[in-house]
Design a protein around this motif. Structure first.
Motif, PDB file in Angstrom:
ATOM      1  N   MET A 194       0.811  -1.213   0.000  1.00 12.36           N
ATOM      2  CA  MET A 194       0.000   0.000   0.000  1.00 12.36           C
ATOM      3  C   MET A 194       0.853   1.275   0.000  1.00 12.36           C
ATOM      4  SD  MET A 194      -3.215  -0.765  -0.118  1.00 12.36           S
ATOM      5  CE  MET A 194      -2.910  -2.210  -1.119  1.00 12.36           C
ATOM      6  N   ILE A 195       2.178   1.109  -0.075  1.00 18.13           N
ATOM      7  CA  ILE A 195       3.038   2.294   0.003  1.00 18.13           C
ATOM      8  C   ILE A 195       2.897   3.150  -1.252  1.00 18.13           C
ATOM      9  CG2 ILE A 195       5.024   0.994  -0.897  1.00 18.13           C
ATOM     10  CD1 ILE A 195       5.213   3.821   1.650  1.00 18.13           C
ATOM     11  N   TYR A 196       2.602   2.477  -2.407  1.00 18.62           N
ATOM     12  CA  TYR A 196       2.514   3.254  -3.645  1.00 18.62           C
ATOM     13  C   TYR A 196       1.261   4.129  -3.648  1.00 18.62           C
ATOM     14  CZ  TYR A 196      -0.035  -1.065  -4.555  1.00 18.62           C
ATOM     15  OH  TYR A 196      -0.857  -2.144  -4.443  1.00 18.62           O
ATOM     16  N   ILE A 197       0.207   3.712  -2.950  1.00 22.04           N
ATOM     17  CA  ILE A 197      -0.989   4.560  -2.871  1.00 22.04           C
ATOM     18  C   ILE A 197      -0.677   5.828  -2.079  1.00 22.04           C
ATOM     19  CG2 ILE A 197      -3.315   4.664  -1.884  1.00 22.04           C
ATOM     20  CD1 ILE A 197      -3.712   1.842  -2.781  1.00 22.04           C
ATOM     21  N   ALA A 198       0.127   5.688  -1.006  1.00 16.02           N
ATOM     22  CA  ALA A 198       0.532   6.868  -0.240  1.00 16.02           C
ATOM     23  C   ALA A 198       1.394   7.799  -1.085  1.00 16.02           C
ATOM     24  CB  ALA A 198       1.288   6.422   1.010  1.00 16.02           C
ATOM     25  N   ILE A 199       2.311   7.202  -1.883  1.00 16.80           N
ATOM     26  CA  ILE A 199       3.179   8.023  -2.741  1.00 16.80           C
ATOM     27  C   ILE A 199       2.344   8.786  -3.770  1.00 16.80           C
ATOM     28  CG2 ILE A 199       4.987   7.897  -4.482  1.00 16.80           C
ATOM     29  CD1 ILE A 199       6.143   5.541  -2.949  1.00 16.80           C
ATOM     30  N   LEU A 200       1.362   8.076  -4.368  1.00 17.01           N
ATOM     31  CA  LEU A 200       0.518   8.734  -5.378  1.00 17.01           C
ATOM     32  C   LEU A 200      -0.331   9.828  -4.748  1.00 17.01           C
ATOM     33  CD1 LEU A 200      -0.630   5.800  -7.639  1.00 17.01           C
ATOM     34  CD2 LEU A 200       0.672   7.784  -8.301  1.00 17.01           C
ATOM     35  N   THR A 201      -0.805   9.601  -3.512  1.00 17.85           N
ATOM     36  CA  THR A 201      -1.604  10.629  -2.848  1.00 17.85           C
ATOM     37  C   THR A 201      -0.780  11.874  -2.567  1.00 17.85           C
ATOM     38  OG1 THR A 201      -2.811   8.823  -1.823  1.00 17.85           O
ATOM     39  CG2 THR A 201      -3.197  11.003  -0.967  1.00 17.85           C
ATOM     40  N   VAL A 202       0.472  11.691  -2.134  1.00 21.47           N
ATOM     41  CA  VAL A 202       1.344  12.834  -1.880  1.00 21.47           C
ATOM     42  C   VAL A 202       1.643  13.582  -3.187  1.00 21.47           C
ATOM     43  CG1 VAL A 202       3.653  13.484  -1.127  1.00 21.47           C
ATOM     44  CG2 VAL A 202       2.331  11.883   0.207  1.00 21.47           C
ATOM     45  N   ALA A 203       1.859  12.819  -4.279  1.00 22.59           N
ATOM     46  CA  ALA A 203       2.102  13.465  -5.580  1.00 22.59           C
ATOM     47  C   ALA A 203       0.887  14.254  -6.025  1.00 22.59           C
ATOM     48  CB  ALA A 203       2.466  12.402  -6.620  1.00 22.59           C
ATOM     49  N   MET A 204      -0.320  13.720  -5.772  1.00 21.46           N
ATOM     50  CA  MET A 204      -1.548  14.438  -6.122  1.00 21.46           C
ATOM     51  C   MET A 204      -1.688  15.715  -5.320  1.00 21.46           C
ATOM     52  SD  MET A 204      -5.180  12.606  -6.597  1.00 21.46           S
ATOM     53  CE  MET A 204      -6.279  13.096  -5.321  1.00 21.46           C
ATOM     54  N   LEU A 205      -1.310  15.648  -4.040  1.00 17.61           N
ATOM     55  CA  LEU A 205      -1.363  16.843  -3.182  1.00 17.61           C
ATOM     56  C   LEU A 205      -0.399  17.905  -3.692  1.00 17.61           C
ATOM     57  CD1 LEU A 205      -2.568  17.930  -0.535  1.00 17.61           C
ATOM     58  CD2 LEU A 205      -0.602  17.011   0.625  1.00 17.61           C
ATOM     59  N   ILE A 206       0.817  17.480  -4.089  1.00 18.98           N
ATOM     60  CA  ILE A 206       1.808  18.430  -4.598  1.00 18.98           C
ATOM     61  C   ILE A 206       1.312  19.072  -5.889  1.00 18.98           C
ATOM     62  CG2 ILE A 206       4.130  18.597  -5.564  1.00 18.98           C
ATOM     63  CD1 ILE A 206       4.964  16.466  -3.545  1.00 18.98           C
ATOM     64  N   ALA A 207       0.699  18.251  -6.769  1.00 18.84           N
ATOM     65  CA  ALA A 207       0.192  18.802  -8.031  1.00 18.84           C
ATOM     66  C   ALA A 207      -0.956  19.776  -7.781  1.00 18.84           C
ATOM     67  CB  ALA A 207      -0.264  17.661  -8.942  1.00 18.84           C
ATOM     68  N   GLY A 208      -1.802  19.488  -6.801  1.00 17.04           N
ATOM     69  CA  GLY A 208      -2.878  20.412  -6.469  1.00 17.04           C
ATOM     70  C   GLY A 208      -2.367  21.721  -5.921  1.00 17.04           C
TER      71      GLY A 208
END
Lengths: 85, 78
Positions: free
Chosen positions: B1-15
């Motif tokens: 599940m670590i990749y879901i956390a990484i993708l969520t952080v990337a989405m936050l940065i893009a937002g």
């Protein structure tokens, strides 16, 4: 076999990470556009790969829809930069 | 599940990037990146139909409509 899948998915994830880094760091706007477009392309390849990995047909349709519609945004931005929509 | 956390952080940065960019075309591109990462997250969380709708609307429609709106108004935020 699992090691081979891991290699493929790691290569795809590395490509996505590099393209996103370019999109985040790019000094000009076209750099960001090309970075996000490369991310879209590699993501489509990863979706097809994961569809084969999970062995589910419906996952392939997401990649298909994204491949058909993903270029429209980049096309709109490119036309705006060249001479206006 | 670590990749879901990484993708969520990337989405936050893009937002956050979409919020802070002065060049509105770059903000639209960051918005497209948010939509792309959301679609991949839906895909990984085993909701392929939602991912399909997000791909159709987020990748195609909103970016084109935002670019047309920027064309009608102005590119740089004051």
């Amino acid at each position: 076999m699992t090691a081979l899948w891991l290699l493929f998915l790691s290569l795809g994830a590395a490509g996505v990470a590099l393209c996103l880094a370019r999109a985040a760091a790019g000094p000009t706007t076209p750099d960001r556009v090309v970075g996000v477009d490369g991310t879209v392309t590699i993501s489509i390849a990863l979706m097809v790969l994961l569809s084969s990995f999970f062995d589910r047909q419906i996952y392939m349709d997401v990649a298909l829809v994204y491949a058909v519609l993903g270029f429209i945004g980049v096309l709109a931005v490119a036309r705006y930069m060249e001479r206006g929509v | 599940m670590i990749y879901i956390a990484i993708l969520t952080v990337a989405m936050l940065i893009a937002g956050l990037a979409a919020y802070f960019f002065r060049d509105l075309i770059a903000a639209v591109v960051a918005c497209a990146a948010v939509s792309l990462i959301a679609s991949v997250l839906f895909y990984l969380l085993q909701a392929p139909d939602v991912a399909m709708a997000e791909a159709a609307i987020g990748a195609g429609l909103t970016t084109a409509i935002f670019v047309i709106a920027i064309r009608k108004t102005g590119r740089y935020e004051k």
